[in-house]
Write an enzyme that holds these catalytic residues in place. Structure first.
Site, PDB file in Angstrom:
ATOM      1  N   CYS A  98       0.851  -1.191   0.000  1.00 49.92           N
ATOM      2  CA  CYS A  98       0.000   0.000   0.000  1.00 49.92           C
ATOM      3  C   CYS A  98       0.893   1.249   0.000  1.00 49.92           C
ATOM      4  O   CYS A  98       1.635   1.469  -0.958  1.00 49.92           O
ATOM      5  CB  CYS A  98      -0.941  -0.058   1.191  1.00 49.92           C
ATOM      6  SG  CYS A  98      -2.115   1.299   1.278  1.00 49.92           S
ATOM      7  N   HIS A 116      -7.475  -4.868  -2.595  1.00 49.69           N
ATOM      8  CA  HIS A 116      -6.301  -4.178  -2.064  1.00 49.69           C
ATOM      9  C   HIS A 116      -6.049  -4.729  -0.661  1.00 49.69           C
ATOM     10  O   HIS A 116      -6.956  -4.841   0.154  1.00 49.69           O
ATOM     11  CB  HIS A 116      -6.613  -2.681  -1.997  1.00 49.69           C
ATOM     12  CG  HIS A 116      -5.501  -1.832  -1.475  1.00 49.69           C
ATOM     13  ND1 HIS A 116      -4.640  -1.141  -2.293  1.00 49.69           N
ATOM     14  CD2 HIS A 116      -5.115  -1.564  -0.205  1.00 49.69           C
ATOM     15  CE1 HIS A 116      -3.777  -0.468  -1.556  1.00 49.69           C
ATOM     16  NE2 HIS A 116      -4.046  -0.719  -0.278  1.00 49.69           N
ATOM     17  N   ASP A 140      -8.937  -3.633  -6.915  1.00 51.82           N
ATOM     18  CA  ASP A 140      -8.346  -2.394  -6.391  1.00 51.82           C
ATOM     19  C   ASP A 140      -8.317  -1.329  -7.478  1.00 51.82           C
ATOM     20  O   ASP A 140      -7.275  -0.985  -8.027  1.00 51.82           O
ATOM     21  CB  ASP A 140      -6.935  -2.698  -5.885  1.00 51.82           C
ATOM     22  CG  ASP A 140      -6.272  -1.527  -5.192  1.00 51.82           C
ATOM     23  OD1 ASP A 140      -6.954  -0.510  -4.959  1.00 51.82           O
ATOM     24  OD2 ASP A 140      -5.066  -1.633  -4.892  1.00 51.82           O
TER      25      ASP A 140
END
Length: 307
Positions: free
Chosen positions: A194, A273, A242
């Site tokens: 991330c 995600h 995502d």
């Protein structure tokens, strides 16, 4: 009951949660909506028969589920180490994990956390790398404010309050610090998740000659002005669901192709995600293990040679 059994029960019980809830969690986790709005939206799902307890326990992290390598594992040695960061916040601290017995120089890997500080999941990732024969170092961006506070909500707020440019300099300094470890073979890799995936892309663009292998998990690219500096190699992992991060990939890929940067990019089907993070319901064991196996293979290929 084993950790894996707990994880299986947790995820089996939430398989019917609508995709919208995962999308809302992504918005909440990245500061697009606040906790009150996130909870308000979840409350709307109770008409479908879900309790708020089921929804929050499924979507919010439970780090008791995330440990795959215990910190007392006899095959590894873990400690916290300080490093200097003159262009960043001055001094940083990270979680250093090495194999317990080192008989020859080993490659080093920087492990970069999400947007909430050095939580137990990321420390566990560092331990997994050490068990696989790497010297792993996971810095905590929140160290200048006292370190990861023990919960993600507070950690996210703390990290959002910090100077992003100084945080980036701290990770550059951390990468250079661990590459010079006395038992390093001179090869440096980086893996991040991330926000950490963004940092890995940023490192690939700012210290391309020092980074021998970059693995961003669902990370956005570096600033456009820096992307042409990337030399690679890169191994990029994306989640099919995502849409926020995936929208940034086509332009980034064009730059990599234009500059003939070696890269491999994988899109993992039907996952969200954060699918590698085994502390939440976004975790997908099959895809996480596939991506992690590819990551270890990539690091072994590019880092297990003397500089």
């Amino acid at each position: 009951m084993s950790t894996s059994s707990h994880r299986a029960i947790t995820h089996a019980s939430v398989r019917d949660i609508p995709q919208e809830a995962f999308d809302w969690y992504d918005e909440y986790a990245h500061g697009i909506i606040d906790r009150r709005e996130f909870m308000r939206r979840l409350a709307g799902l109770t008409v479908l028969g879900f309790s708020m307890t089921t929804l929050t326990s499924a979507l919010l992290p439970n780090y008791a589920l995330a440990e795959q390598v215990n910190f007392n594992d006899p095959q590894i040695k873990a400690s916290y180490q300080f490093f200097d960061s003159p262009k960043g916040y001055g001094k940083g601290r990270g979680y250093l994990v090495t194999p317990n017995e080192i008989t020859a120089p080993l490659p080093t890997v920087l492990v970069v956390h999400e947007n909430r500080g050095l939580n137990p999941y990321i420390e566990d990732v560092a331990r997994r790398l050490a068990k696989s024969g790497f010297i792993a170092f996971a810095p905590d961006a929140l160290f200048p404010l006292g370190g990861y506070p023990g919960n993600d909500d507070a950690g996210r707020t703390m990290q959002a309050s910090m100077d992003k440019a100084k945080i980036e300099e701290d990770f550059i300094a951390a990468a250079q610090f661990i590459k010079k470890h006395p038992q390093s073979n001179g090869k440096l890799g980086a893996v991040g998740f991330c926000f950490g995936g963004y940092i890995v892309n940023m490192l690939a663009a700012t210290i391309p000659d020092e980074l021998a292998a970059a693995v961003p998990f669902y990370g956005t690219p570096a600033a456009e002005s820096l992307r042409a500096n990337v030399k690679g190699p890169l191994l990029l992992h994306f989640a099919e669901l995502d849409s926020r991060v995936n929208a940034t990939w086509p332009d980034y890929e064009k730059v990599l192709q234009a500059h003939q940067v070696p890269y491999q990019a994988y899109l993992y089907p039907k996952v969200n995600h954060g699918f590698h993070n085994d502390s939440t319901a976004r975790y997908n064991e099959a895809m996480a293990e596939l991506a992690w196996g590819r990551t270890l293979q990539f690091f072994n290929l590019h880092l297990n040679v003397m500089a």
